[in-house]
Design a protein around this motif. Structure first.
Motif, PDB file in Angstrom:
ATOM      1  N   CYS A   1       0.817  -1.219   0.000  1.00 20.75           N
ATOM      2  CA  CYS A   1       0.000   0.000   0.000  1.00 20.75           C
ATOM      3  C   CYS A   1       0.848   1.265   0.000  1.00 20.75           C
ATOM      4  CB  CYS A   1      -0.962   0.001   1.175  1.00 20.75           C
ATOM      5  SG  CYS A   1      -0.158   0.221   2.774  1.00 20.75           S
ATOM      6  N   LYS A   2       2.175   1.081   0.063  1.00 26.45           N
ATOM      7  CA  LYS A   2       3.136   2.190  -0.017  1.00 26.45           C
ATOM      8  C   LYS A   2       3.096   3.119   1.184  1.00 26.45           C
ATOM      9  CE  LYS A   2       3.952   0.654  -4.158  1.00 26.45           C
ATOM     10  NZ  LYS A   2       5.017  -0.343  -4.305  1.00 26.45           N
ATOM     11  N   ARG A   3       2.411   2.712   2.213  1.00 27.91           N
ATOM     12  CA  ARG A   3       2.402   3.510   3.432  1.00 27.91           C
ATOM     13  C   ARG A   3       3.734   3.368   4.142  1.00 27.91           C
ATOM     14  NH1 ARG A   3      -2.466   4.894   7.029  1.00 27.91           N
ATOM     15  NH2 ARG A   3      -4.028   5.334   5.462  1.00 27.91           N
ATOM     16  N   LYS A   4       4.122   4.428   4.814  1.00 24.05           N
ATOM     17  CA  LYS A   4       5.339   4.358   5.621  1.00 24.05           C
ATOM     18  C   LYS A   4       4.959   4.097   7.065  1.00 24.05           C
ATOM     19  CE  LYS A   4       8.623   7.134   3.035  1.00 24.05           C
ATOM     20  NZ  LYS A   4       7.858   7.527   1.863  1.00 24.05           N
ATOM     21  N   PHE A   5       5.725   3.228   7.695  1.00 21.05           N
ATOM     22  CA  PHE A   5       5.533   3.017   9.119  1.00 21.05           C
ATOM     23  C   PHE A   5       6.876   2.822   9.795  1.00 21.05           C
ATOM     24  CE2 PHE A   5       6.066  -1.637   9.078  1.00 21.05           C
ATOM     25  CZ  PHE A   5       5.797  -1.934   7.750  1.00 21.05           C
ATOM     26  N   ASN A   6       6.883   3.000  11.089  1.00 22.24           N
ATOM     27  CA  ASN A   6       8.127   2.931  11.845  1.00 22.24           C
ATOM     28  C   ASN A   6       8.248   1.611  12.588  1.00 22.24           C
ATOM     29  OD1 ASN A   6       8.649   5.632  11.156  1.00 22.24           O
ATOM     30  ND2 ASN A   6       7.443   6.325  12.888  1.00 22.24           N
ATOM     31  N   LEU A   7       9.469   1.139  12.666  1.00 21.97           N
ATOM     32  CA  LEU A   7       9.757  -0.035  13.491  1.00 21.97           C
ATOM     33  C   LEU A   7      10.924   0.306  14.408  1.00 21.97           C
ATOM     34  CD1 LEU A   7       9.631  -3.178  11.197  1.00 21.97           C
ATOM     35  CD2 LEU A   7       8.191  -2.701  13.155  1.00 21.97           C
ATOM     36  N   GLU A   8      10.791  -0.092  15.641  1.00 17.40           N
ATOM     37  CA  GLU A   8      11.889   0.087  16.581  1.00 17.40           C
ATOM     38  C   GLU A   8      12.839  -1.096  16.458  1.00 17.40           C
ATOM     39  OE1 GLU A   8      12.396   2.647  18.351  1.00 17.40           O
ATOM     40  OE2 GLU A   8      10.468   3.676  18.288  1.00 17.40           O
ATOM     41  N   GLU A   9      14.115  -0.828  16.643  1.00 20.95           N
ATOM     42  CA  GLU A   9      15.097  -1.919  16.624  1.00 20.95           C
ATOM     43  C   GLU A   9      14.733  -2.984  17.663  1.00 20.95           C
ATOM     44  OE1 GLU A   9      15.864   1.206  16.268  1.00 20.95           O
ATOM     45  OE2 GLU A   9      17.505   1.472  14.863  1.00 20.95           O
ATOM     46  N   GLN A  10      14.239  -2.503  18.799  1.00 18.38           N
ATOM     47  CA  GLN A  10      13.865  -3.429  19.858  1.00 18.38           C
ATOM     48  C   GLN A  10      12.736  -4.351  19.401  1.00 18.38           C
ATOM     49  OE1 GLN A  10      15.300  -3.420  23.389  1.00 18.38           O
ATOM     50  NE2 GLN A  10      14.628  -5.418  22.675  1.00 18.38           N
ATOM     51  N   GLU A  11      11.809  -3.767  18.683  1.00 21.84           N
ATOM     52  CA  GLU A  11      10.670  -4.547  18.192  1.00 21.84           C
ATOM     53  C   GLU A  11      11.156  -5.641  17.235  1.00 21.84           C
ATOM     54  OE1 GLU A  11       7.754  -1.873  16.613  1.00 21.84           O
ATOM     55  OE2 GLU A  11       6.520  -3.503  15.883  1.00 21.84           O
TER      56      GLU A  11
ATOM     57  N   PRO B   1       0.886  -1.755   9.462  1.00 19.74           N
ATOM     58  CA  PRO B   1      -0.281  -1.532  10.320  1.00 19.74           C
ATOM     59  C   PRO B   1      -1.524  -1.143   9.522  1.00 19.74           C
ATOM     60  CG  PRO B   1       1.257   0.303  10.504  1.00 19.74           C
ATOM     61  CD  PRO B   1       1.922  -0.732   9.629  1.00 19.74           C
ATOM     62  N   ASN B   2      -1.317  -0.774   8.290  1.00 22.44           N
ATOM     63  CA  ASN B   2      -2.454  -0.343   7.461  1.00 22.44           C
ATOM     64  C   ASN B   2      -3.137  -1.520   6.763  1.00 22.44           C
ATOM     65  OD1 ASN B   2      -4.134   1.635   6.167  1.00 22.44           O
ATOM     66  ND2 ASN B   2      -2.954   1.266   4.311  1.00 22.44           N
ATOM     67  N   CYS B   3      -2.344  -2.331   6.031  1.00 19.35           N
ATOM     68  CA  CYS B   3      -2.949  -3.415   5.255  1.00 19.35           C
ATOM     69  C   CYS B   3      -2.485  -4.790   5.740  1.00 19.35           C
ATOM     70  CB  CYS B   3      -2.619  -3.233   3.770  1.00 19.35           C
ATOM     71  SG  CYS B   3      -0.893  -3.569   3.390  1.00 19.35           S
ATOM     72  N   HIS B   4      -1.597  -4.818   6.730  1.00 17.57           N
ATOM     73  CA  HIS B   4      -1.117  -6.057   7.354  1.00 17.57           C
ATOM     74  C   HIS B   4      -0.293  -6.928   6.413  1.00 17.57           C
ATOM     75  CE1 HIS B   4      -3.458  -5.086  10.863  1.00 17.57           C
ATOM     76  NE2 HIS B   4      -4.492  -4.858  10.093  1.00 17.57           N
ATOM     77  N   ALA B   5       0.144  -6.380   5.308  1.00 21.50           N
ATOM     78  CA  ALA B   5       1.061  -7.115   4.451  1.00 21.50           C
ATOM     79  C   ALA B   5       2.427  -7.157   5.129  1.00 21.50           C
ATOM     80  CB  ALA B   5       1.176  -6.424   3.105  1.00 21.50           C
ATOM     81  N   GLN B   6       3.180  -8.206   4.840  1.00 19.82           N
ATOM     82  CA  GLN B   6       4.501  -8.313   5.432  1.00 19.82           C
ATOM     83  C   GLN B   6       5.554  -7.847   4.449  1.00 19.82           C
ATOM     84  OE1 GLN B   6       5.168 -12.175   7.106  1.00 19.82           O
ATOM     85  NE2 GLN B   6       4.203 -11.592   9.023  1.00 19.82           N
ATOM     86  N   THR B   7       6.297  -6.854   4.874  1.00 15.22           N
ATOM     87  CA  THR B   7       7.357  -6.321   4.046  1.00 15.22           C
ATOM     88  C   THR B   7       8.701  -6.786   4.598  1.00 15.22           C
ATOM     89  OG1 THR B   7       6.107  -4.365   3.426  1.00 15.22           O
ATOM     90  CG2 THR B   7       8.483  -4.187   3.301  1.00 15.22           C
ATOM     91  N   LYS B   8       9.517  -7.312   3.724  1.00 12.43           N
ATOM     92  CA  LYS B   8      10.843  -7.765   4.146  1.00 12.43           C
ATOM     93  C   LYS B   8      11.737  -6.562   4.406  1.00 12.43           C
ATOM     94  CE  LYS B   8      11.780 -12.306   2.151  1.00 12.43           C
ATOM     95  NZ  LYS B   8      12.635 -12.983   1.168  1.00 12.43           N
ATOM     96  N   ILE B   9      12.314  -6.542   5.574  1.00  7.78           N
ATOM     97  CA  ILE B   9      13.215  -5.462   5.933  1.00  7.78           C
ATOM     98  C   ILE B   9      14.615  -6.036   6.075  1.00  7.78           C
ATOM     99  CG2 ILE B   9      13.766  -3.757   7.694  1.00  7.78           C
ATOM    100  CD1 ILE B   9      10.618  -4.188   8.396  1.00  7.78           C
ATOM    101  N   SER B  10      15.530  -5.509   5.277  1.00  6.71           N
ATOM    102  CA  SER B  10      16.899  -5.991   5.350  1.00  6.71           C
ATOM    103  C   SER B  10      17.529  -5.569   6.669  1.00  6.71           C
ATOM    104  CB  SER B  10      17.708  -5.440   4.185  1.00  6.71           C
ATOM    105  OG  SER B  10      19.053  -5.846   4.330  1.00  6.71           O
ATOM    106  N   LEU B  11      18.148  -6.514   7.333  1.00  3.76           N
ATOM    107  CA  LEU B  11      18.754  -6.210   8.625  1.00  3.76           C
ATOM    108  C   LEU B  11      20.255  -5.943   8.482  1.00  3.76           C
ATOM    109  CD1 LEU B  11      16.961  -8.952  10.732  1.00  3.76           C
ATOM    110  CD2 LEU B  11      16.284  -6.590  10.380  1.00  3.76           C
ATOM    111  N   LYS B  12      20.699  -5.915   7.251  1.00  6.11           N
ATOM    112  CA  LYS B  12      22.121  -5.691   7.005  1.00  6.11           C
ATOM    113  C   LYS B  12      22.543  -4.323   7.541  1.00  6.11           C
ATOM    114  CE  LYS B  12      25.464  -6.116   3.285  1.00  6.11           C
ATOM    115  NZ  LYS B  12      25.645  -6.052   1.834  1.00  6.11           N
TER     116      LYS B  12
END
Ligand SMILES: [Zn+2]
Length: 86
Positions: free
Chosen positions: A9-19, A40-51
């Motif tokens: 959905c192209k929405r931006k959301f924040n994630l804490e490192e702790q989370e 949090p908007n459409c509940h799709a899972q987006t892969k976030i690179s942890l590199k």
């Protein structure tokens, strides 16, 4: 704080490192290369690179509580406590 753009959905959301650290611990993949961040908007899972990310140690008790709360929410929704009238 990491800013993630949902692939769907192209929405931006924040994630804490702790989370993320807690989430990976919960998934049992502390050394994963990606974290499935849920939009949090459409509940799709987006892969976030942890590199290159420095994650704090997971706070295990909190994860357990959060998982339990999520499971409780997954069931039938219970109505809020009705105000008592007398
Ligand atoms: Zn989304």
């Amino acid at each position: 704080m990491i800013i993630v753009t949902c692939y769907k959905c192209k929405r931006k959301f924040n994630l804490e490192e702790q989370e993320i650290a807690d989430g990976l611990a919960h998934l049992g993949k502390p050394n994963a290369k990606y974290y499935p961040g849920r939009c949090p908007n459409c509940h799709a899972q987006t892969k976030i690179s942890l590199k290159g990310l420095k994650l704090p140690p997971p706070t295990t008790p909190l994860v357990v509580e959060a998982a339990a709360a999520e499971e409780a929410q997954a069931g039938e929704s219970t109505p809020e406590e009705a105000p008592e009238g007398d």
